[in-house]
Design an enzyme around this catalytic site. Structure first.
Site, PDB file in Angstrom:
ATOM      1  CB  SER A 109      -0.883  -0.016   1.250  1.00 19.93           C
ATOM      2  OG  SER A 109      -1.524   1.231   1.419  1.00 19.93           O
ATOM      3  CE1 TYR A 134      -3.610  -1.980   5.100  1.00 21.03           C
ATOM      4  CE2 TYR A 134      -3.471   0.362   4.575  1.00 21.03           C
ATOM      5  CZ  TYR A 134      -3.650  -0.948   4.177  1.00 21.03           C
ATOM      6  OH  TYR A 134      -3.858  -1.225   2.843  1.00 21.03           O
ATOM      7  NE  ARG A 172      -4.116  10.050  -0.177  1.00 22.67           N
ATOM      8  CZ  ARG A 172      -4.576   8.811  -0.340  1.00 22.67           C
ATOM      9  NH1 ARG A 172      -5.850   8.570  -0.613  1.00 22.67           N
ATOM     10  NH2 ARG A 172      -3.749   7.781  -0.234  1.00 22.67           N
TER      11      ARG A 172
HETATM   12  P1  NAI Z   1     -11.063  -5.054   1.735  1.00 20.85           P
HETATM   13  O1  NAI Z   1     -10.963  -4.761   3.177  1.00 20.85           O
HETATM   14  O2  NAI Z   1     -12.315  -4.678   1.025  1.00 20.85           O
HETATM   15  O3  NAI Z   1     -10.815  -6.623   1.493  1.00 20.85           O
HETATM   16  C1  NAI Z   1      -9.909  -7.378   2.262  1.00 20.85           C
HETATM   17  C2  NAI Z   1     -10.483  -8.763   2.451  1.00 20.85           C
HETATM   18  O4  NAI Z   1      -9.596  -9.488   3.292  1.00 20.85           O
HETATM   19  C3  NAI Z   1     -11.870  -8.763   3.119  1.00 20.85           C
HETATM   20  O5  NAI Z   1     -12.814  -9.426   2.306  1.00 20.85           O
HETATM   21  C4  NAI Z   1     -11.641  -9.476   4.426  1.00 20.85           C
HETATM   22  O6  NAI Z   1     -12.723 -10.308   4.830  1.00 20.85           O
HETATM   23  C5  NAI Z   1     -10.381 -10.301   4.139  1.00 20.85           C
HETATM   24  N1  NAI Z   1      -9.685 -10.615   5.383  1.00 20.85           N
HETATM   25  C6  NAI Z   1      -9.447  -9.779   6.434  1.00 20.85           C
HETATM   26  N2  NAI Z   1      -8.863 -10.451   7.440  1.00 20.85           N
HETATM   27  C7  NAI Z   1      -8.723 -11.729   7.022  1.00 20.85           C
HETATM   28  C8  NAI Z   1      -8.212 -12.901   7.615  1.00 20.85           C
HETATM   29  N3  NAI Z   1      -7.710 -12.915   8.869  1.00 20.85           N
HETATM   30  N4  NAI Z   1      -8.232 -14.047   6.891  1.00 20.85           N
HETATM   31  C9  NAI Z   1      -8.732 -14.065   5.639  1.00 20.85           C
HETATM   32  N5  NAI Z   1      -9.257 -12.999   5.015  1.00 20.85           N
HETATM   33  C10 NAI Z   1      -9.240 -11.821   5.705  1.00 20.85           C
HETATM   34  O7  NAI Z   1      -9.798  -4.392   1.016  1.00 20.85           O
HETATM   35  P2  NAI Z   1      -9.600  -4.081  -0.531  1.00 20.85           P
HETATM   36  O8  NAI Z   1      -9.867  -2.660  -0.772  1.00 20.85           O
HETATM   37  O9  NAI Z   1     -10.304  -5.099  -1.326  1.00 20.85           O
HETATM   38  O10 NAI Z   1      -8.022  -4.273  -0.673  1.00 20.85           O
HETATM   39  C11 NAI Z   1      -7.453  -5.510  -0.988  1.00 20.85           C
HETATM   40  C12 NAI Z   1      -5.975  -5.501  -0.608  1.00 20.85           C
HETATM   41  O11 NAI Z   1      -5.314  -4.456  -1.300  1.00 20.85           O
HETATM   42  C13 NAI Z   1      -5.720  -5.272   0.879  1.00 20.85           C
HETATM   43  O12 NAI Z   1      -4.613  -6.056   1.265  1.00 20.85           O
HETATM   44  C14 NAI Z   1      -5.357  -3.810   0.971  1.00 20.85           C
HETATM   45  O13 NAI Z   1      -4.502  -3.558   2.061  1.00 20.85           O
HETATM   46  C15 NAI Z   1      -4.665  -3.597  -0.368  1.00 20.85           C
HETATM   47  N6  NAI Z   1      -4.802  -2.230  -0.832  1.00 20.85           N
HETATM   48  C16 NAI Z   1      -5.987  -1.811  -1.389  1.00 20.85           C
HETATM   49  C17 NAI Z   1      -6.136  -0.517  -1.858  1.00 20.85           C
HETATM   50  C18 NAI Z   1      -7.378  -0.083  -2.543  1.00 20.85           C
HETATM   51  O14 NAI Z   1      -7.392   1.050  -3.042  1.00 20.85           O
HETATM   52  N7  NAI Z   1      -8.414  -0.875  -2.617  1.00 20.85           N
HETATM   53  C19 NAI Z   1      -5.028   0.449  -1.730  1.00 20.85           C
HETATM   54  C20 NAI Z   1      -3.835  -0.097  -1.116  1.00 20.85           C
HETATM   55  C21 NAI Z   1      -3.733  -1.387  -0.710  1.00 20.85           C
HETATM   56  C1  15L Z   2      -5.321   1.662   1.215  1.00 20.35           C
HETATM   57  O1  15L Z   2      -4.293   1.073   1.552  1.00 20.35           O
HETATM   58  C2  15L Z   2      -6.653   1.163   1.599  1.00 20.35           C
HETATM   59  O2  15L Z   2      -6.692  -0.246   1.626  1.00 20.35           O
HETATM   60  C3  15L Z   2      -7.781   1.651   0.699  1.00 20.35           C
HETATM   61  O3  15L Z   2      -8.999   1.439   1.386  1.00 20.35           O
HETATM   62  C4  15L Z   2      -7.643   3.107   0.271  1.00 20.35           C
HETATM   63  O4  15L Z   2      -8.042   3.942   1.306  1.00 20.35           O
HETATM   64  C5  15L Z   2      -6.220   3.424  -0.190  1.00 20.35           C
HETATM   65  O5  15L Z   2      -5.187   2.878   0.604  1.00 20.35           O
HETATM   66  C6  15L Z   2      -5.922   4.931  -0.301  1.00 20.35           C
HETATM   67  O6  15L Z   2      -4.913   5.377   0.242  1.00 20.35           O
HETATM   68  O7  15L Z   2      -6.691   5.631  -0.966  1.00 20.35           O
END
Ligand code: NAI
Ligand code: 15L
Length: 265
Positions: A109, A134, A172
């Protein structure tokens, strides 16, 4: 690939990418701790906690690539981050070591570097400046992946995703946004590359106002095509720009820089 594992399949990004994964592998194994609905004919569904080492060992068996999206994705209590993002990642890398080193795309991230200011332009040589626990967990993840590369030859792409969503939600994100199409083409480049190594890659579209330089990763052939600029007028009309001293305007990590340390119960 024959079988691609996608963790975090019930999350925002997992749900958005799920259908697209069919073009990357014959079989897509989906996993999450939460419900993922029914499997399509090319899918397998395995519900498990990343913190459960035995379950993760079985989860990885038979996979030749891993798109690791699972985990805590925002600031939260340390105990939750610890289980999913630290222990969970260790479990995943140990399972990969036991099962032939499937290539891993680790969803890191921008919050690994969230305390850089928005008037700074950085590349992957910039020291980490996480903006919360995080962000620290993603720094741990990158370090863990790097150690498994140096020690065992495990290849990973450490993708510092900016904001991967349908469209930018605030000003942003005109800098941090990555489209789903660009993420999909990045996934293809990462899993197709003859040699990957263990690069850090900025997960960002070709935005006019981006802060991050990906030139070190040109060998992967990834050329993002989208540009958040086309959403600027829409955002200007929908919301006030935050003031110049707001975290959202100051820091690359935006409001995450202001998050508290969440107390345990
Ligand atoms: P999200 O929170 O919507 O999805 C994460 C998933 O991981 C959830 O479905 C949750 O149930 C699962 N999870 C959480 N704890 C768990 C565990 N102990 N065991 C198994 N599954 C578990 O997040 P999103 O937005 O889909 O992001 C996906 C990945 O990408 C994350 O790792 C996040 O940190 C990373 N990320 C996402 C960004 C974005 O803009 N969407 C930006 C930067 C990083
Ligand atoms: C992240 O790492 C988060 O998972 C996502 O929910 C967004 O907030 C993203 O960064 C961001 O910085 O916009």
């Amino acid at each position: 690939m024959k079988r691609l594992l996608m963790t975090g399949a019930a999350g925002g990004l997992g749900r958005a990418m799920r259908q697209r994964m069919a073009r990357h592998a014959d079989v897509v194994r989906l996993s999450d701790i939460a419900d993922m609905g029914d499997a399509a004919p090319h899918e397998e569904i395995v519900q498990c906690d990343l913190g459960n080492a035995d379950a993760v060992m079985k989860l990885v068996e038979g996979c030749d690539g891993i798109l690791h999206l699972g985990g805590i994705s925002v600031e939260d209590k340390f105990s939750k981050i610890l289980n999913a993002n630290l222990l969970g990642l260790y479990n995943l890398y140990e399972a990969a070591r036991a099962h032939g080193h499937p290539r891993i795309l680790f969803a890191s991230s921008n919050h690994t570097i969230g305390f850089y200011r928005q008037d700074q332009h950085i590349d992957v040589t910039a020291p980490m400046r996480p903006d919360g626990l995080y962000g620290v967990s993603k720094c741990f993840g990158e370090a863990l992946a790097r150690m498994y590369f140096e020690k065992f030859g495990q290849e990973s792409a450490l993708v510092r995703i900016g904001s991967c969503m349908e469209k930018p939600k605030n000003h942003r994100m005109l800098s941090t946004w990555m489209s789903y199409d660009d993420f999909d083409s990045m996934i293809e480049c990462i899993f197709r590359a003859p040699m990957l190594g263990c690069p850090v890659i900025w997960g960002v579209s070709d935005n006019d106002s981006k802060w991050w330089d990906n030139s070190h990763a040109a060998y992967l052939g990834w050329r993002p095509k989208d540009n958040a600029e086309r959403f600027r007028a829409e955002l200007d009309a929908a919301m006030e720009k935050p003031g110049p001293n707001a975290a959202l305007s100051l820091y690359q990590g935006g409001a995450f820089a202001e998050d508290p340390i969440f107390p345990e119960d």
